[in-house]
Write an enzyme that holds these catalytic residues in place. Structure first.
Site, PDB file in Angstrom:
ATOM      1  N   GLU A 151       0.852  -1.193   0.000  1.00 25.24           N
ATOM      2  CA  GLU A 151       0.000   0.000   0.000  1.00 25.24           C
ATOM      3  C   GLU A 151       0.888   1.244   0.000  1.00 25.24           C
ATOM      4  OE1 GLU A 151      -3.283   0.316  -0.485  1.00 25.24           O
ATOM      5  OE2 GLU A 151      -2.548   2.352  -0.584  1.00 25.24           O
ATOM      6  N   LEU A 270      11.108  17.092  -2.834  1.00 21.16           N
ATOM      7  CA  LEU A 270      12.404  17.744  -2.913  1.00 21.16           C
ATOM      8  C   LEU A 270      12.393  18.967  -1.987  1.00 21.16           C
ATOM      9  CD1 LEU A 270      14.797  16.826  -4.619  1.00 21.16           C
ATOM     10  CD2 LEU A 270      14.116  18.444  -6.385  1.00 21.16           C
ATOM     11  N   CYS A 280       6.452   5.486   9.061  1.00 25.15           N
ATOM     12  CA  CYS A 280       6.900   4.613   7.966  1.00 25.15           C
ATOM     13  C   CYS A 280       8.373   4.780   7.591  1.00 25.15           C
ATOM     14  CB  CYS A 280       6.036   4.858   6.741  1.00 25.15           C
ATOM     15  SG  CYS A 280       4.310   4.534   7.092  1.00 25.15           S
ATOM     16  N   ARG A 347       4.123  10.240  15.673  1.00 26.64           N
ATOM     17  CA  ARG A 347       5.128   9.176  15.736  1.00 26.64           C
ATOM     18  C   ARG A 347       6.385   9.601  14.974  1.00 26.64           C
ATOM     19  NH1 ARG A 347       1.643   4.151  13.874  1.00 26.64           N
ATOM     20  NH2 ARG A 347       0.581   5.809  12.732  1.00 26.64           N
TER      21      ARG A 347
HETATM   22  C1  UGA Z   1       4.916   7.585   3.332  1.00 29.96           C
HETATM   23  C2  UGA Z   1       4.924   7.426   1.801  1.00 29.96           C
HETATM   24  O1  UGA Z   1       4.880   8.712   1.183  1.00 29.96           O
HETATM   25  C3  UGA Z   1       3.697   6.608   1.339  1.00 29.96           C
HETATM   26  O2  UGA Z   1       3.771   6.399  -0.062  1.00 29.96           O
HETATM   27  C4  UGA Z   1       3.729   5.259   2.054  1.00 29.96           C
HETATM   28  O3  UGA Z   1       2.589   4.477   1.729  1.00 29.96           O
HETATM   29  C5  UGA Z   1       3.734   5.469   3.560  1.00 29.96           C
HETATM   30  O4  UGA Z   1       4.883   6.278   3.927  1.00 29.96           O
HETATM   31  C6  UGA Z   1       3.811   4.107   4.208  1.00 29.96           C
HETATM   32  O5  UGA Z   1       4.822   3.433   4.018  1.00 29.96           O
HETATM   33  O6  UGA Z   1       2.803   3.636   4.777  1.00 29.96           O
HETATM   34  P1  UGA Z   1       3.631   9.177   5.065  1.00 29.96           P
HETATM   35  O7  UGA Z   1       4.429   8.514   6.143  1.00 29.96           O
HETATM   36  O8  UGA Z   1       2.167   9.390   5.263  1.00 29.96           O
HETATM   37  O9  UGA Z   1       3.759   8.335   3.687  1.00 29.96           O
HETATM   38  O10 UGA Z   1       4.294  10.603   4.865  1.00 29.96           O
HETATM   39  P2  UGA Z   1       4.996  11.421   3.680  1.00 29.96           P
HETATM   40  O11 UGA Z   1       4.026  12.359   3.100  1.00 29.96           O
HETATM   41  O12 UGA Z   1       5.712  10.528   2.765  1.00 29.96           O
HETATM   42  O13 UGA Z   1       6.069  12.250   4.528  1.00 29.96           O
HETATM   43  C7  UGA Z   1       7.090  11.587   5.273  1.00 29.96           C
HETATM   44  C8  UGA Z   1       8.001  12.579   5.939  1.00 29.96           C
HETATM   45  O14 UGA Z   1       8.850  13.208   4.993  1.00 29.96           O
HETATM   46  C9  UGA Z   1       7.295  13.719   6.680  1.00 29.96           C
HETATM   47  O15 UGA Z   1       7.950  13.948   7.905  1.00 29.96           O
HETATM   48  C10 UGA Z   1       7.456  14.897   5.746  1.00 29.96           C
HETATM   49  O16 UGA Z   1       7.415  16.136   6.398  1.00 29.96           O
HETATM   50  C11 UGA Z   1       8.833  14.626   5.147  1.00 29.96           C
HETATM   51  N1  UGA Z   1       9.053  15.249   3.825  1.00 29.96           N
HETATM   52  C12 UGA Z   1       8.288  14.886   2.762  1.00 29.96           C
HETATM   53  C13 UGA Z   1      10.056  16.174   3.678  1.00 29.96           C
HETATM   54  O17 UGA Z   1      10.782  16.518   4.635  1.00 29.96           O
HETATM   55  N2  UGA Z   1      10.272  16.711   2.434  1.00 29.96           N
HETATM   56  C14 UGA Z   1       9.523  16.376   1.362  1.00 29.96           C
HETATM   57  O18 UGA Z   1       9.779  16.912   0.266  1.00 29.96           O
HETATM   58  C15 UGA Z   1       8.507  15.440   1.527  1.00 29.96           C
END
Ligand code: UGA
Length: 469
Positions: A151, A270, A280, A347
Site C-alpha cells: 500500500e 524535494l 513509515c 510518531r
Molecule cells: C509515506 C509514503 O509517502 C507513502 O507512499 C507510504 O505508503 C507510507 O509512507 C507508508 O509506508 O505507509 P507518510 O508517512 O504518510 O507516507 O508521509 P509522507 O508524506 O511521505 O512524509 C514523510 C516525511 O517526509 C514527513 O515527515 C514529511 O514532512 C517529510 N518530507 C516529505 C520532507 O521533509 N520533504 C519532502 O519533500 C517530503
C-alpha cells in the site's frame, strides 16, 4: 466480492472501507475489542479526510462489519488482507510476530482455498515465511496462495490515495491468486469507479484508470521498501544540498526549482526541512537496511540517508542557538508538533524531537498544532505549554519556530507576529515563507538552505523601543 482485512490501523481501516466503497463486502478484524466496539458504533480511532463519511455510509449499507475473530471473517471469504503492525525491533529489523500469529490463526480456521494478501510493509521473502507457517500448521500446499499487495497511501490523503493510486502492485506467484486480487481492484483499473457519479473527487494529478503492475511476490515486497527508501533518499539528498547552500550563501529553493524542472528528477519530495519522520520512513529505512545486510549486500547509502536525516535536526537546533545564543529560560513559540501537516500523528515526529531537545536545554516552550495537541499532551505532559492558536503561542515569546508544514502556518499575518514577539525572530524549519516578505516585515528570518534575513540595527532598535514602551 467478499473479503476480510486483518488490522484496523491506518492501512487496514482505509483499505477495508475503500474496498467497501468499490462495492465489496468487507469484514474488518482487529484483536483489540475496544477498537472493534468503537468501529461497530460508527466511531473512528484515527482522523482522515472522507473516512468518517465512508464508515457511516458503508456501515448503514451493511457493506462492512467488524469483528475480533479471524475465524468468523473466514466463514464466507477466501481473500484475507493482512494489515497488522510490523514495528521495528531493537536491531532495526521489522518485528513480524503479529503477522505470524495471524497466519497461524488463518491456517487453523480456513475452510477452503484462501489467498493471504500482505498489505503491511514487510521485508522481501516474508511471503515465503508465510508459506512455511501455513504448512507447519497443517495447511495443504494447494489450499492457499500468498500475494504481496503493498500500500502506498499517505497519511492526510489516505482515502484519495487509495482510490486514485499512482499504481496498484500485485505480486503473485500463481495465476489464480493474481486474478483473484486483480478482480478486487477492477473498479479502479477499469475506470468504472471513477466514472460513478458518487465517486469521491479525483485529485488533480489522478491517473485514471489506475495503473496495474503484476509482479512476483518478492519483487512486490521489494517495490514497497525500495520506494520508501528512495523517497527518503530524495529528502536527505536535498537536505544535504541545503547544507552546502548555507555554507556558500546559495538559495536551496532556487536549486530545487532548477533540479525539479528536469522531468527525470521531478520537484515532488524535494522540499528541504528538519528531516523526514512518521511511522513509515524511519522504520522502513532501518528494516530495508537489515534486509539488505541479511541478503549479503551492505546498503551503506541508506546509512547516509538516515544519518543526514538525524543531522538535520541537530543543524536546526544550532540555527536556533545562532539566532538566540543561550536557550536556557528563553520563551519559544512553536508552531507544529505533527510529523507533517494534515495529520495528528506525532510518531517519530522531527518537530517533537526538537521540542524535547529545547526543553532539555531549559527553554520554555509554548506550542500550537491544529490537530496533534492531544497526542502531544499524552506524550510530553506539562513539560511545555499548549495554546489554541498560532498567535497565542507568540505572545511575549523571544522567537517563533515553525516545525510542521501546515498550510495555515504559511499564511500568518507577519505584522501581527512582529508586534506580538519580544524579538522579531522566526526560525522556519519548513521554508514556508519568502525571505523577501520577512525582510519587508522587519523580521530576522532563519530558514533551511537559504541566506538568513538579518535586519539592520536601526530596524531592531525601533522594535526594541516599541517593546519597552
Ligand atoms: C509515506 C509514503 O509517502 C507513502 O507512499 C507510504 O505508503 C507510507 O509512507 C507508508 O509506508 O505507509 P507518510 O508517512 O504518510 O507516507 O508521509 P509522507 O508524506 O511521505 O512524509 C514523510 C516525511 O517526509 C514527513 O515527515 C514529511 O514532512 C517529510 N518530507 C516529505 C520532507 O521533509 N520533504 C519532502 O519533500 C517530503
Amino acid at each position: 466480492m467478499k473479503l476480510a482485512v486483518v488490522g484496523s490501523g491506518y492501512v487496514g481501516l482505509v483499505a477495508g472501507l475503500c474496498f467497501a466503497e468499490l462495492g465489496h463486502d468487507v469484514t474488518i478484524v482487529d484483536n483489540d475489542p475496544e477498537k472493534i466496539s468503537l468501529l461497530q458504533q460508527g466511531q473512528l480511532p484515527i482522523h482522515e479526510e472522507f473516512l468518517a463519511e465512508l464508515l457511516t455510509c458503508k456501515r448503514d449499507a451493511g457493506k462492512v462489519k467488524f469483528t475480533a475473530s479471524i475465524a468468523e471473517a473466514l466463514e464466507d471469504c477466501c481473500v484475507i488482507f493482512v494489515a497488522v503492525g510490523t514495528p521495528p525491533k531493537e536491531n532495526g529489523e521489522a518485528d513480524l510476530s503479529f503477522i505470524e500469529e495471524v497466519v497461524r490463526t488463518i491456517a487453523q480456521h480456513a475452510l477452503g482455498y484462501v489467498v493471504i494478501v500482505e498489505k503491511s510493509t514487510v521485508p522481501v521473502l516474508t511471503h515465503a515465511w508465510i508459506r512455511k507457517i501455513m504448512a507447519l500448521n497443517g495447511a495443504a500446499h494447494d489450499s492457499f496462495d500468498v500475494v504481496s499487495n503493498p500500500e502506498f497511501l499517505r497519511e492526510g490523503t489516505a482515502v484519495l490515495d487509495f482510490l486514485y493510486p499512482d499504481r496498484i502492485v500485485i505480486g503473485a506467484d500463481t495465476e489464480r491468486s493474481a486474478n483473484l486480487v486483480s478482480e478486487i481492484y477492477l473498479p479502479l483499473t477499469s475506470g468504472e469507479y471513477h466514472s460513478r457519479k458518487t465517486a469521491l473527487p479525483a485529485p488533480n494529478s489522478a491517473i485514471v484508470p489506475s495503473n496495474l503492475i503484476v509482479t512476483s511476490a518478492k519483487s512486490a515486497e521489494l517495490i514497497k521498501h525500495a520506494s520508501n527508501a528512495f523517497l527518503a533518499t530524495k529528502i536527505s539528498f536535498i537536505n544535504a544540498v541545503a547544507s552546502i547552500c548555507e555554507s556558500v550563501g546559495a538559495d536551496v529553493q532556487e536549486v530545487c526549482k532548477g533540479m525539479g524542472a528536469d522531468a527525470r528528477i521531478g520537484s515532488r519530495f524535494l522540499n528541504p526541512g528538519i528531516g523526514y519522520g512518521g511511522s513509515c520512513f524511519p522504520k522502513d529505512l532501518t528494516a530495508f537496511r537489515s534486509v539488505a545486510h541479511e541478503s549479503g549486500y551492505e546498503f551503506a547509502l541508506l546509512d547516509q540517508v538516515i544519518s543526514i536525516n538525524e543531522q538535520q535536526r541537530a543543524r536546526f537546533l544550532r540555527k536556533i542557538r545562532q539566532a538566540l545564543w543561550n536557550l536556557k529560560n528563553k520563551r519559544l513559540a512553536v508552531l507544529g508538533l505533527a510529523f507533517k501537516g494534515g495529520t495528528d500523528d506525532i510518531r517519530e515526529s522531527p518537530a517533537l524531537e526538537i521540542v524535547k531537545s529545547l526543553v532539555e536545554e531549559g527553554a520554555v516552550v509554548t506550542a500550537f498544532d491544529p490537530a496533534a495537541m492531544e497526542r502531544t499532551k499524552a506524550e510530553l505532559g506539562d513539560s511545555i505549554n499548549y495554546v489554541d492558536s498560532a498567535y497565542a503561542a507568540c505572545e511575549e515569546a523571544d522567537a517563533l519556530l515553525i516545525l510542521t508544514d501546515w498550510a495555515e502556518f504559511a499564511q500568518l499575518d507577519l505584522k501581527r507576529l512582529k508586534e506580538m514577539l519580544r524579538y522579531p525572530i522566526i526560525v522556519d524549519g519548513r521554508n514556508l515563507y519568502d525571505p523577501a516578505a520577512m525582510k519587508d516585515a522587519g523580521i530576522q528570518y532563519y530558514s533551511v538552505g537559504r541566506p538568513a534575513v538579518v535586519q539592520s540595527s536601526k530596524t531592531l532598535k525601533a522594535t526594541a523601543a516599541k517593546t519597552t514602551t
